[in-house]
Enzyme design. Sequence first.
Site, PDB file in Angstrom:
ATOM      1  N   ASN A 173      10.035  23.484  19.250  1.00 13.94           N
ATOM      2  CA  ASN A 173       9.973  22.599  18.085  1.00 13.94           C
ATOM      3  C   ASN A 173       8.668  21.816  18.131  1.00 13.94           C
ATOM      4  O   ASN A 173       8.638  20.630  18.450  1.00 13.94           O
ATOM      5  CB  ASN A 173      11.185  21.665  18.060  1.00 13.94           C
ATOM      6  CG  ASN A 173      12.470  22.430  17.793  1.00 13.94           C
ATOM      7  OD1 ASN A 173      12.457  23.461  17.137  1.00 13.94           O
ATOM      8  ND2 ASN A 173      13.569  21.934  18.295  1.00 13.94           N
ATOM      9  N   TYR A 174       7.592  22.505  17.822  1.00 15.17           N
ATOM     10  CA  TYR A 174       6.249  21.959  17.971  1.00 15.17           C
ATOM     11  C   TYR A 174       6.078  20.587  17.315  1.00 15.17           C
ATOM     12  O   TYR A 174       5.431  19.708  17.896  1.00 15.17           O
ATOM     13  CB  TYR A 174       5.238  22.959  17.404  1.00 15.17           C
ATOM     14  CG  TYR A 174       3.802  22.580  17.645  1.00 15.17           C
ATOM     15  CD1 TYR A 174       3.212  22.742  18.896  1.00 15.17           C
ATOM     16  CD2 TYR A 174       3.018  22.032  16.629  1.00 15.17           C
ATOM     17  CE1 TYR A 174       1.901  22.388  19.130  1.00 15.17           C
ATOM     18  CE2 TYR A 174       1.713  21.676  16.849  1.00 15.17           C
ATOM     19  CZ  TYR A 174       1.157  21.856  18.100  1.00 15.17           C
ATOM     20  OH  TYR A 174      -0.138  21.499  18.325  1.00 15.17           O
ATOM     21  N   PRO A 175       6.632  20.348  16.111  1.00  9.94           N
ATOM     22  CA  PRO A 175       6.443  19.026  15.491  1.00  9.94           C
ATOM     23  C   PRO A 175       6.932  17.872  16.348  1.00  9.94           C
ATOM     24  O   PRO A 175       6.391  16.768  16.273  1.00  9.94           O
ATOM     25  CB  PRO A 175       7.267  19.135  14.194  1.00  9.94           C
ATOM     26  CG  PRO A 175       7.304  20.592  13.892  1.00  9.94           C
ATOM     27  CD  PRO A 175       7.371  21.276  15.231  1.00  9.94           C
ATOM     28  N   ASP A 176       7.949  18.123  17.179  1.00 13.77           N
ATOM     29  CA  ASP A 176       8.522  17.041  17.994  1.00 13.77           C
ATOM     30  C   ASP A 176       7.614  16.595  19.125  1.00 13.77           C
ATOM     31  O   ASP A 176       7.760  15.487  19.636  1.00 13.77           O
ATOM     32  CB  ASP A 176       9.846  17.503  18.617  1.00 13.77           C
ATOM     33  CG  ASP A 176      10.956  17.639  17.597  1.00 13.77           C
ATOM     34  OD1 ASP A 176      10.805  17.101  16.493  1.00 13.77           O
ATOM     35  OD2 ASP A 176      11.968  18.277  17.921  1.00 13.77           O
ATOM     36  N   HIS A 177       6.697  17.456  19.542  1.00 16.12           N
ATOM     37  CA  HIS A 177       5.996  17.214  20.798  1.00 16.12           C
ATOM     38  C   HIS A 177       4.581  16.669  20.640  1.00 16.12           C
ATOM     39  O   HIS A 177       4.043  16.103  21.585  1.00 16.12           O
ATOM     40  CB  HIS A 177       5.941  18.500  21.616  1.00 16.12           C
ATOM     41  CG  HIS A 177       7.279  19.133  21.825  1.00 16.12           C
ATOM     42  ND1 HIS A 177       8.403  18.404  22.125  1.00 16.12           N
ATOM     43  CD2 HIS A 177       7.686  20.427  21.748  1.00 16.12           C
ATOM     44  CE1 HIS A 177       9.445  19.217  22.236  1.00 16.12           C
ATOM     45  NE2 HIS A 177       9.037  20.444  22.012  1.00 16.12           N
TER      46      HIS A 177
END
Length: 408
Positions: A173-177
């Site tokens: 979940n790239y947006p979270d990181h």
Amino acid sequence: MTEKRLPLAGLRVADFCWIGAGSYTTKIFGDLGADVIKIESSTRLDSLRMAGPYKDSKPGVNRSGYFADRNTSKRGITVDMKHPKALGLIRKLIAQSDIVANNFAAGVMEKFGLGYEDCKRIRPDILYIGMSMQGSQGPQRDFRGTGSSIAALTGIQDLSGLPGNVPAGTGTNYPDHLPNPCHAAFALLAALRHRRRTGQGQCIDFAQTEPMLSLMGPTFLDLTVNGRLQQRRGNDHPWMAPHGVYPCVGSDRWIAITVATDVQWAALVGVMGSPAWALEARWQTLPQRHRERQALDALLAAWTAGQDRYDLMRRLQAAGVPAGAVQDAHDVTREDPQLAHRGHWIRMPHAEMGESIYNNLPFRLSRHTVQPQRGAPLLGEHTREVLGSLLGLTESEIDALQAEDLLK
């Protein structure tokens, strides 16, 4: 000279965030010295507590490595927000906080009686950030989602994968990181600076979809200027060649190589020992290489297959060719000499998991030693401490609230 007082020491954050982006935002503040108080309930856990991997593969609310890495340097309390007395207790906490942070869907905090206007009445200079998926206004304000939903809505999912295949996504979940926590932290720091200059608090309406759009600039520009809708292309590049990941000696060992100029190509040829095929006229200019890049990739892969990935990476880097060995988690945490030199991996004790490994902050400050201050809190670990030393409740008052099932 290193200063002992951390950059954000003295700030306090009432942290209602959970899962990924919100928790990572407040973690940044905690690691930099703020007193971040994470508010949970055993009846409504931060669901990341139940996401693996778990220490020793044993599930438990205090055993998630994923949760631990997102919640360093925080104190944790448990309060049942549905209890009639919860609001009064939380208001006392907000009165002594500088920031109220949440990443619930739009309107959830208002239902608790803790929207921005409510918090502003408690403390007029409060900084309030709501990190919903789509922001607090608009036709999709009530939409709910996680990093995968955001990646899908913003287009990055559509571009991830191989040509002709289904969208593969980024594998996490790239947006979270990265995009969301970093943009949110920047917004809060700007608001803090404004408050320091004016004494005014404010509400930050943060839509988690929008930072992702900043990563798509070239894609949108290609469409609006050239009328061209980019498609999935795997490791292929619109004009560079060779550009990809190539096999090396060993099982599932690879190296990434990028050649952006004719000078870099000549350097790569030199590292290869100038084989006859690489000296052919069809490879001497970038447009030529790109036009026949599939044949070029096959020839290059046949050569790299006999090379050690690290040795080849060092030789290419020395020659001025961008290259990187493809590393797995073992390589990154235990073998990478650069991360070891920078002290990126740190070990801290945890009350249930024992000593655990954590990411350090990705920057170093010349006047401060910055790193996570302590491991993630156990569920409700600091409830009595916060209620007593911060909110001024006596032991008997805390016992009474415990008996009423408020502190669970």
